[in-house]
Design a protein around this motif. Structure first.
Motif, PDB file in Angstrom:
ATOM      1  N   CYS A  72      77.642  42.305  -6.219  1.00  0.00           N
ATOM      2  CA  CYS A  72      76.355  41.850  -6.766  1.00  0.00           C
ATOM      3  C   CYS A  72      75.390  41.554  -5.620  1.00  0.00           C
ATOM      4  O   CYS A  72      75.787  41.007  -4.590  1.00  0.00           O
ATOM      5  N   SER A  73      74.129  41.858  -5.843  1.00  0.00           N
ATOM      6  CA  SER A  73      73.164  41.626  -4.761  1.00  0.00           C
ATOM      7  C   SER A  73      72.612  40.199  -4.806  1.00  0.00           C
ATOM      8  O   SER A  73      72.045  39.719  -3.828  1.00  0.00           O
ATOM      9  N   GLY A  74      72.772  39.504  -5.924  1.00  0.00           N
ATOM     10  CA  GLY A  74      72.252  38.136  -6.038  1.00  0.00           C
ATOM     11  C   GLY A  74      73.148  37.127  -5.324  1.00  0.00           C
ATOM     12  O   GLY A  74      74.132  37.494  -4.673  1.00  0.00           O
ATOM     13  N   LEU A  75      72.787  35.846  -5.455  1.00  0.00           N
ATOM     14  CA  LEU A  75      73.619  34.780  -4.874  1.00  0.00           C
ATOM     15  C   LEU A  75      74.893  34.642  -5.704  1.00  0.00           C
ATOM     16  O   LEU A  75      74.826  34.499  -6.929  1.00  0.00           O
ATOM     17  N   THR A  76      76.036  34.712  -5.051  1.00  0.00           N
ATOM     18  CA  THR A  76      77.306  34.627  -5.779  1.00  0.00           C
ATOM     19  C   THR A  76      78.100  33.404  -5.319  1.00  0.00           C
ATOM     20  O   THR A  76      78.302  33.192  -4.124  1.00  0.00           O
ATOM     21  N   VAL A  77      78.536  32.620  -6.287  1.00  0.00           N
ATOM     22  CA  VAL A  77      79.284  31.397  -5.979  1.00  0.00           C
ATOM     23  C   VAL A  77      80.574  31.398  -6.791  1.00  0.00           C
ATOM     24  O   VAL A  77      80.540  31.608  -8.008  1.00  0.00           O
ATOM     25  N   ALA A  78      81.692  31.191  -6.123  1.00  0.00           N
ATOM     26  CA  ALA A  78      82.965  31.037  -6.830  1.00  0.00           C
ATOM     27  C   ALA A  78      83.377  29.581  -6.725  1.00  0.00           C
ATOM     28  O   ALA A  78      83.333  29.002  -5.644  1.00  0.00           O
ATOM     29  N   ALA A  79      83.735  28.985  -7.848  1.00  0.00           N
ATOM     30  CA  ALA A  79      84.062  27.557  -7.864  1.00  0.00           C
ATOM     31  C   ALA A  79      85.470  27.344  -8.413  1.00  0.00           C
ATOM     32  O   ALA A  79      85.767  27.770  -9.527  1.00  0.00           O
ATOM     33  N   GLY A  80      86.314  26.707  -7.615  1.00  0.00           N
ATOM     34  CA  GLY A  80      87.655  26.367  -8.091  1.00  0.00           C
ATOM     35  C   GLY A  80      88.748  27.067  -7.305  1.00  0.00           C
ATOM     36  O   GLY A  80      88.589  28.227  -6.901  1.00  0.00           O
ATOM     37  N   GLY A  81      89.855  26.349  -7.111  1.00  0.00           N
ATOM     38  CA  GLY A  81      90.950  26.829  -6.269  1.00  0.00           C
ATOM     39  C   GLY A  81      91.522  28.168  -6.704  1.00  0.00           C
ATOM     40  O   GLY A  81      91.680  29.080  -5.886  1.00  0.00           O
ATOM     41  N   ASP A  82      91.833  28.312  -8.004  1.00  0.00           N
ATOM     42  CA  ASP A  82      92.459  29.551  -8.482  1.00  0.00           C
ATOM     43  C   ASP A  82      91.522  30.732  -8.313  1.00  0.00           C
ATOM     44  O   ASP A  82      91.926  31.835  -7.957  1.00  0.00           O
ATOM     45  N   THR A  83      90.247  30.497  -8.599  1.00  0.00           N
ATOM     46  CA  THR A  83      89.252  31.569  -8.509  1.00  0.00           C
ATOM     47  C   THR A  83      89.101  32.010  -7.058  1.00  0.00           C
ATOM     48  O   THR A  83      89.135  33.208  -6.755  1.00  0.00           O
ATOM     49  N   VAL A  84      88.958  31.033  -6.174  1.00  0.00           N
ATOM     50  CA  VAL A  84      88.776  31.354  -4.752  1.00  0.00           C
ATOM     51  C   VAL A  84      90.018  32.069  -4.211  1.00  0.00           C
ATOM     52  O   VAL A  84      89.913  33.068  -3.491  1.00  0.00           O
ATOM     53  N   ALA A  85      91.208  31.586  -4.602  1.00  0.00           N
ATOM     54  CA  ALA A  85      92.446  32.223  -4.115  1.00  0.00           C
ATOM     55  C   ALA A  85      92.506  33.675  -4.593  1.00  0.00           C
ATOM     56  O   ALA A  85      92.896  34.567  -3.834  1.00  0.00           O
ATOM     57  N   ALA A  86      92.106  33.926  -5.844  1.00  0.00           N
ATOM     58  CA  ALA A  86      92.145  35.298  -6.375  1.00  0.00           C
ATOM     59  C   ALA A  86      91.150  36.187  -5.628  1.00  0.00           C
ATOM     60  O   ALA A  86      91.435  37.355  -5.335  1.00  0.00           O
ATOM     61  N   ILE A  87      90.007  35.623  -5.295  1.00  0.00           N
ATOM     62  CA  ILE A  87      88.986  36.388  -4.555  1.00  0.00           C
ATOM     63  C   ILE A  87      89.508  36.709  -3.152  1.00  0.00           C
ATOM     64  O   ILE A  87      89.318  37.815  -2.642  1.00  0.00           O
ATOM     65  N   GLN A  88      90.204  35.741  -2.570  1.00  0.00           N
ATOM     66  CA  GLN A  88      90.776  35.993  -1.232  1.00  0.00           C
ATOM     67  C   GLN A  88      91.840  37.085  -1.302  1.00  0.00           C
ATOM     68  O   GLN A  88      91.882  37.976  -0.461  1.00  0.00           O
ATOM     69  N   ARG A  89      92.677  37.034  -2.343  1.00  0.00           N
ATOM     70  CA  ARG A  89      93.716  38.061  -2.483  1.00  0.00           C
ATOM     71  C   ARG A  89      93.097  39.439  -2.670  1.00  0.00           C
ATOM     72  O   ARG A  89      93.633  40.441  -2.230  1.00  0.00           O
ATOM     73  N   ALA A  90      91.935  39.478  -3.324  1.00  0.00           N
ATOM     74  CA  ALA A  90      91.261  40.767  -3.553  1.00  0.00           C
ATOM     75  C   ALA A  90      90.588  41.274  -2.277  1.00  0.00           C
ATOM     76  O   ALA A  90      90.069  42.391  -2.248  1.00  0.00           O
ATOM     77  N   GLY A  91      90.572  40.450  -1.237  1.00  0.00           N
ATOM     78  CA  GLY A  91      90.037  40.869   0.069  1.00  0.00           C
ATOM     79  C   GLY A  91      88.524  40.915   0.139  1.00  0.00           C
ATOM     80  O   GLY A  91      87.966  41.592   0.997  1.00  0.00           O
ATOM     81  N   VAL A  92      87.841  40.182  -0.768  1.00  0.00           N
ATOM     82  CA  VAL A  92      86.375  40.257  -0.769  1.00  0.00           C
ATOM     83  C   VAL A  92      85.720  38.893  -0.513  1.00  0.00           C
ATOM     84  O   VAL A  92      84.520  38.734  -0.723  1.00  0.00           O
ATOM     85  N   ALA A  93      86.507  37.929  -0.057  1.00  0.00           N
ATOM     86  CA  ALA A  93      85.991  36.559   0.094  1.00  0.00           C
ATOM     87  C   ALA A  93      84.729  36.500   0.955  1.00  0.00           C
ATOM     88  O   ALA A  93      83.800  35.753   0.648  1.00  0.00           O
ATOM     89  N   ASP A  94      84.701  37.309   2.018  1.00  0.00           N
ATOM     90  CA  ASP A  94      83.535  37.223   2.918  1.00  0.00           C
ATOM     91  C   ASP A  94      82.289  37.881   2.332  1.00  0.00           C
ATOM     92  O   ASP A  94      81.216  37.820   2.925  1.00  0.00           O
ATOM     93  N   GLN A  95      82.428  38.514   1.170  1.00  0.00           N
ATOM     94  CA  GLN A  95      81.244  39.131   0.550  1.00  0.00           C
ATOM     95  C   GLN A  95      80.578  38.226  -0.490  1.00  0.00           C
ATOM     96  O   GLN A  95      79.572  38.601  -1.086  1.00  0.00           O
ATOM     97  N   LEU A  96      81.177  37.053  -0.728  1.00  0.00           N
ATOM     98  CA  LEU A  96      80.543  36.134  -1.678  1.00  0.00           C
ATOM     99  C   LEU A  96      79.674  35.135  -0.932  1.00  0.00           C
ATOM    100  O   LEU A  96      79.920  34.832   0.236  1.00  0.00           O
ATOM    101  N   GLY A  97      78.653  34.612  -1.633  1.00  0.00           N
ATOM    102  CA  GLY A  97      77.723  33.696  -0.985  1.00  0.00           C
ATOM    103  C   GLY A  97      78.352  32.366  -0.638  1.00  0.00           C
ATOM    104  O   GLY A  97      78.138  31.815   0.440  1.00  0.00           O
TER     105      GLY A  97
END
Ligand code: 3PG
Length: 402
Positions: free
Chosen positions: A340-365
């Motif tokens: 997404c080109s807009g501001l992206t925020v992930a909130a919460g341990g499970d969500t952040v962990a899943a984003i990290q596992r997907a290898g895209v953590a550094d692409q979120l705002g």
């Protein structure tokens, strides 16, 4: 603007640091230490600037003293991360804790045993708050993720222990929140998942007026699907909450807001069943099956709904991510959100962990360690734990990280 730790003269002071070490455990193993690592900058700052630190946290929701909720594993992990000893006081109040705190040398820290071993903590009991306050000279709250609770270590203690400053993590969370709250780029899309329907339904109701689109997945979706009269098989549904889910859907419709529920789900007879995993329409889940992830058609719909998003806030996984066959909906959604080109925020341990596992953590705002607290703050209300902090005097500081 709230006082920040960077403005405190720490030399020779004993700090009560309210941390949130409420991390997932499997037996005694910490399965995600993100919340512990997130506390290190504040801790290092105190310890290298001549302060000693008394850390208090909850873990889980124990009823009375319960060894399964001991902070022992947290003390071990902190020792590894800090490279210093982190003794664990056997209780968070009382003579032993007071003696251990009083004899702390500058540069040393102490972890208190689980604050919630005392019912007085969640009751915000004044005597208990005062007993905690006796352990230190000033207070730092670096636990934004529990600052929606009116508990003694978050609220009451600040009546007896001042100044009360924000830690670096708290400061970062407040800055990220302000970016979302102050004139967010529209459309603002909220993605909600996870299983804690009872925790989140009230928040969803309050957030409806603030967001443009709501995408709901994860276990909580089934209560909404049931409210629409769908056949949900034996997927988890909270019957008592169906009327409220219906009210939320009606209200959203009346406001012209888009609410998207899963169109299809990945279903099985039980989470460990590797043989009969099928994709079925979310409105007609066979009686013998339960939905454990969102399906491909849902992902396409969600991707389309996110295409023009100006701001995205995501809390809660889309499926049972701890079971590999049901983790892919969340992983795919993580990639979509990352694009997404807009501001992206992930909130919460499970969500952040899943984003990290997907290898895209550094692409979120922004990745927030707070789940429910972040959502509650998104309603635009100041959280009680934040309101309790001292106001800053003098020049406001830019975001500071040690
Ligand atoms: C969380 O994990 O959301 C916070 O630590 C708060 O925990 P609680 O919901 O048990 O108060």
């Amino acid at each position: 603007m709230k006082l920040c730790i960077a403005q405190l003269d720490l030399r020779g002071k004993r700090i009560f640091l309210r941390a949130d070490f409420n991390v997932p455990l499997s037996r005694d193993e910490i399965t995600d230490d993100a919340r512990i690592r997130a506390m290190i900058p504040t801790l290092e700052h105190c310890l290298t600037n001549g302060a000693s630190v008394v850390m208090g946290s909850h873990l889980g929701r124990p009823v009375g003293r319960d060894a399964r909720y001991s902070l022992k594993p947290i003390a071990f992990r902190l020792e590894e991360l800090l490279g210093r000893p982190v003794p664990l006081a056997p209780d968070c109040v009382g003579p032993t804790a007071e003696k251990l705190a009083a004899t702390l040398e500058p540069g040393h820290c102490l972890l208190l045993e689980n604050l919630r071993f005392h019912a007085e903590e969640t009751a915000n009991e004044a005597g208990f708050a005062q007993a905690l306050a006796r352990l230190a000279d000033c207070y730092v709250n670096d636990a934004f993720s529990v600052s929606h609770r009116v508990h003694a270590s978050v609220g009451g203690i600040t009546r007896f222990l001042r100044p009360a400053a924000a830690g670096f993590l708290m400061q970062r969370e407040l800055i990220a929140l302000a970016r979302v709250l102050s004139q967010p780029r529209r459309p603002l899309v909220l993605i909600l998942g996870g299983a804690r329907v009872s925790d989140k339904l009230g928040i969803i109701r309050n957030l409806v007026p603030h967001v443009d689109r709501l995408l709901i997945g994860g276990a909580m979706a089934f209560t909404f699907l049931k409210a629409l009269g769908c056949e949900t098989g034996f997927s988890p549904v909270e019957p008592k909450l169906i009327p409220m889910a219906k009210t939320i859907l009606d209200d959203a419709r009346a406001r012209g807001m888009q609410v998207m529920l899963p169109e299809d789900v990945i279903a099985a007879t039980y989470p460990g069943d590797r043989h009969r995993i099928v994709t079925v329409p979310a409105e007609r889940i066979p009686l013998a099956l339960a939905g454990f992830d969102i399906g491909p058609a849902t992902l396409i719909r969600f991707r389309d709904a996110l295409r023009d998003a100006g701001t995205v806030v995501w809390n809660g996984p889309m499926g049972m991510v701890e079971q590999p066959p049901f983790a892919s909906g969340t992983a795919e959604l993580a990639k979509i959100v990352a694009d997404c080109s807009g501001l992206t925020v992930a909130a919460g341990g499970d969500t952040v962990a899943a984003i990290q596992r997907a290898g895209v953590a550094d692409q979120l705002g922004y990745l927030s360690t707070s789940g429910v607290a972040f959502l509650e703050a998104l309603e635009g209300r100041e959280l009680p734990g934040v309101a309790a902090l001292s106001e800053m005097t003098g020049q406001p500081l830019a975001e500071e990280r040690p």
